[in-house]
Design a protein around this motif. Structure first.
Motif, PDB file in Angstrom:
ATOM      1  N   GLY A 119      14.190 -36.477  -2.620  1.00  0.00           N
ATOM      2  CA  GLY A 119      13.776 -35.717  -1.397  1.00  0.00           C
ATOM      3  C   GLY A 119      13.192 -34.361  -1.836  1.00  0.00           C
ATOM      4  N   ASP A 126      19.205 -33.793   1.436  1.00  0.00           N
ATOM      5  CA  ASP A 126      18.459 -34.424   2.086  1.00  0.00           C
ATOM      6  C   ASP A 126      18.975 -35.257   3.264  1.00  0.00           C
ATOM      7  OD1 ASP A 126      15.647 -35.484   2.563  1.00  0.00           O
ATOM      8  OD2 ASP A 126      16.514 -37.144   2.230  1.00  0.00           O
ATOM      9  N   LYS A 135      10.946 -35.414   8.364  1.00  0.00           N
ATOM     10  CA  LYS A 135      11.537 -34.296   7.654  1.00  0.00           C
ATOM     11  C   LYS A 135      11.555 -33.132   8.391  1.00  0.00           C
ATOM     12  CE  LYS A 135      12.857 -37.299   4.154  1.00  0.00           C
ATOM     13  NZ  LYS A 135      13.983 -37.813   3.915  1.00  0.00           N
TER      14      LYS A 135
END
Length: 724
Positions: free
Chosen positions: A273, A706, A247
């Motif tokens: 997420g 996300d 991420k």
């Protein structure tokens, strides 16, 4: 003349950001008049006109620097080769000449592959860049006391911010264009975390031979990229926590009481997420906040997914007062076709209080029943009979049964419109004398509101006087406002907005007890205005306190339960000073993250000053672009430019940015996003965190956001044969 003697002999002037007015000092390098340093046929000019991409005017930012500043080498007529000639042009167009000496590097640039004219141009360019470098260093020196008061953790950030603002005070468009023609990046390119280092690198490249420049540039890019990633991630991680593997951007979700009414809500959004949970202290109470935080901590630990908690202080925001709640009754209505015939029944979830339907089920209504024995005796196919709030006989047919944790719930179908209220009796008559009785409980009250149309009059009264009949405007719509600031500051003729700009009006009259508003903008069929909706008066000079008494009371709770505190409606340095004092009293000047919410024009204009003042604390620091109030306060058409400028300032200051308000709002509320929302969400990759507001489809929205934020951009490879 060296730089020290130059600065000491410079005229005494008020420059960028002077101390008495909470303004930073910036060296003009010569004086507040205009300077033109001319050389040859071409002159690169630094003027004090704000560029088109820079929406924040220099007057608004209290920047006082030369209106025009140009540099070139002075040659001939007995002048030193290293000297610079200044022509000072005053308001009366008269001019005088002065000689200023700058400490330019003595080494000669090697231009083995260029002609003499190009050599002269590059030599002139180097002189201008070195003069600009002296400008930045002078700004740094003149702000030495302010920099020394910053915490060592933020010293480089503050220094770079001062360099950046000093650079942006000049119009370097022509110089940047010339650099671009040489294949060099612009000076105000904020992808470079150090403004001065970028300028030094440009100077060094120009002073090397072409081959040496290429080699050094290639090596520097690799090092700079790695350093940039480490620097940005360290400040982001200290505030928002460590990112999950793979991420690049955090996702924040605003939650409220609904998080305490479902056993799976927090689990679902974390799996989708979310990595930060936001609680708004303007709503709810410590009991609800505590339950939300407890569930977040437990779920985060169970899933091994780090998740931090941000609590926003309510701040001095103007809001409508609380309307009397409506009746506790719900409408259960089947879907009908164009002829009014039932096309499909209404789906009703039937369970004990607190037992929510499974995630895949989206019922049209939820009915809670008091008696567990009643539910235990239900069977698929049973008909539940009742008399609704109108006294009409209605029927629900049980179609499905679900086991939810330690309880059981049922899906019922309703083929006729019914109004169900708390206390409604439910009855089931089965075979062999089987009889079940139950009672409906906890039907929420209907939301109260007034529907406003263009031309309507609205009377806003001080909270507490709502029950007193209005003799001023009989028959007008009425609301209350709990803040006295509204009644003490507004004037007739000023515009006023409600609910993030959905409704607009003009103030027709004002008194210590009432404000009369004529509605000038609303939906074609009218727009609802309910309790605790925002009120904005962009033209009014309302002076709020930075932290209200409620904020100070809530701060202690936030410090002991949350990871970050959001400070709403930051306007100027004084607000930060009060905040620092309160943090120091509670010994919170190290671990608690501080998020400064920029949602007013004053907050935007004073952002560099606000950041420098906040950097005096050790606390992790961040900025939230609260686009709702910001658009209403500054104007819709300016919002995009303002957002860009905040992102740029925070990037050079190495302060994480949270992008908030109406991200994927259509998806959150209706389940279907608009095309523009998708590209807006993708823009969030430039921020450290993107915030979603609560809504019916929040889990799907988190999942989609996300995916958008973390999908790697790939370009399709073209067949070389197609290029011929």
């Amino acid at each position: 003349m060296d730089m020290t003697s130059y600065m000491s002999s410079a005229p005494s002037v008020t420059n960028l950001w002077t101390t008495p007015n909470n303004v930073i000092q910036l060296a003009d390098m010569v004086s507040t008049e205009s300077y033109h340093l001319l050389s040859g046929k071409k002159t690169l000019i630094f003027s004090l006109r704000p560029t088109k991409s820079f929406p924040l005017s220099l007057t608004q930012m209290k920047i006082r620097v030369p209106r025009t500043l140009a540099f070139a080498s002075a040659k001939g007529k007995g002048k030193a080769e290293s000297g610079v000639e200044a022509a000072i042009v005053g308001d009366n167009n008269t001019s005088t000449e002065r000689n200023w000496s700058f400490d330019f590097p003595e080494s000669k640039a090697e231009f083995c592959l260029v002609d003499s004219e190009a050599c002269q141009n590059l030599s002139s360019l180097l002189e201008k860049l070195n003069a600009l470098r002296s400008h930045l260093l002078a700004a740094e020196k003149w702000n030495a006391s302010r920099l020394q008061s910053c915490d060592s953790k933020y010293l480089q950030c503050a220094t770079n911010l001062i360099h950046y603002m000093a650079l942006r005070s000049l119009d370097t468009e022509q110089l940047n264009s010339y650099l671009a023609s040489l294949g060099l990046s612009s000076l105000d390119n904020n992808n470079n975390l150090s403004v001065l280092s970028n300028l030094d690198a440009t100077i060094n490249l120009l002073m090397k031979s072409p081959m040496e420049s290429w080699k050094q540039q290639k090596g520097n890019k690799i090092i700079e990229k790695n350093d940039k990633g480490r620097v940005l991630s360290s400040y982001k991680e200290s505030l928002l926590g460590k990112l999950r593997e793979g991420k690049r951007t955090h996702i924040m979700v605003t939650v409220g009481k609904e998080a305490t009414e479902s056993e799976t809500f927090i689990t679902d959004i974390l799996k989708a997420g979310a990595s930060v949970i936001r609680i708004n202290c303007a709503h709810g109470d410590p009991t609800i906040w505590g339950e939300i935080i407890k569930r977040v901590r437990r779920t985060s630990q169970m899933l091994e997914m780090p998740c931090r908690v941000l609590m926003d202080l309510a701040g001095p925001k103007l809001r409508t007062g609380t309307l009397k709640p409506g009746p506790c009754v719900m409408k259960v209505s089947p879907k009908k076709d164009a002829y009014g015939n039932v096309a499909s029944p209404a789906i009703v979830w039937l369970s004990v209080t607190g037992t929510e339907p499974p995630p895949h089920l989206s019922p049209d209504a939820t009915i809670f029943v008091q008696d567990q024995e009643f539910l235990a005796g239900l069977q698929i196919g049973d008909s539940v009979r009742l008399y609704d709030a109108r006294g009409k006989k209605k029927k629900l047919r049980i179609s499905k049964e679900f086991d939810v944790f330690s309880s059981t719930g049922f899906v019922a179908e309703c083929f006729d419109t019914a109004y169900v209220e708390s206390g409604t009796e439910l009855c089931v008559k089965g075979n062999k004398g089987r009889r079940l009785l139950g009672e409906v409980v906890d039907v929420p009250p209907k939301e109260s509101f007034v529907r406003l149309r263009v031309g309507d009059l609205l009377v806003i009264t001080r909270e507490g006087s709502f029950d007193e009949p209005s003799v001023t405007v009989p028959g007008a719509h009425r609301l209350t406002c709990p803040s006295g600031y509204l009644f003490d500051s507004v004037k007739p003729g000023e515009t006023i907005g409600f609910d993030d700009g959905k409704i607009w009006g003009t103030i027709k009259g004002a008194s210590p007890a009432e404000v009369i508003v004529s509605i000038t903008h609303a939906g074609p069929k009218g727009t609802k205005l309910g309790s605790e909706k925002s009120i904005n008066i962009p033209q009014s000079d309302i002076r709020f306190k930075g932290l209200t008494s409620k904020d100070i009371k809530d701060l202690q709770y936030v410090a002991s339960h949350a990871d970050m505190v959001g400070i709403s409606f930051i306007r100027d340095v004084q607000d930060i000073t009060v905040l620092r004092q309160e943090l120091k009293k509670r010994k919170l000047n190290d671990q608690l993250g501080v998020v400064l919410k920029i949602e007013t024009e004053c907050g935007f204009e004073n952002l560099p000053l606000i950041l420098l003042e906040a950097m005096k604390c050790l606390n992790p620091l961040g900025v939230m672009i609260a686009r709702g109030d910001l658009a209403v306060e500054c104007g819709w058409e300016r919002l995009a430019n303002i957002q860009e400028e905040i992102l740029a300032i925070c990037k050079v200051a190495r302060v994480p940015v949270i992008l908030a308000t109406q991200v994927l709002e259509s998806l959150v509320k209706s389940g279907v996003p608009s095309r523009a929302e998708i590209t807006d969400a993708a823009n969030g990759r430039r921020a450290s965190c993107v915030m979603l507001n609560k809504g019916k489809h929040i889990t799907e929205a988190v999942s989609m956001l996300d995916t958008i934020l973390h999908t790697k951009l790939t370009y399709k490879k073209l067949d070389s044969g197609n290029l011929h």
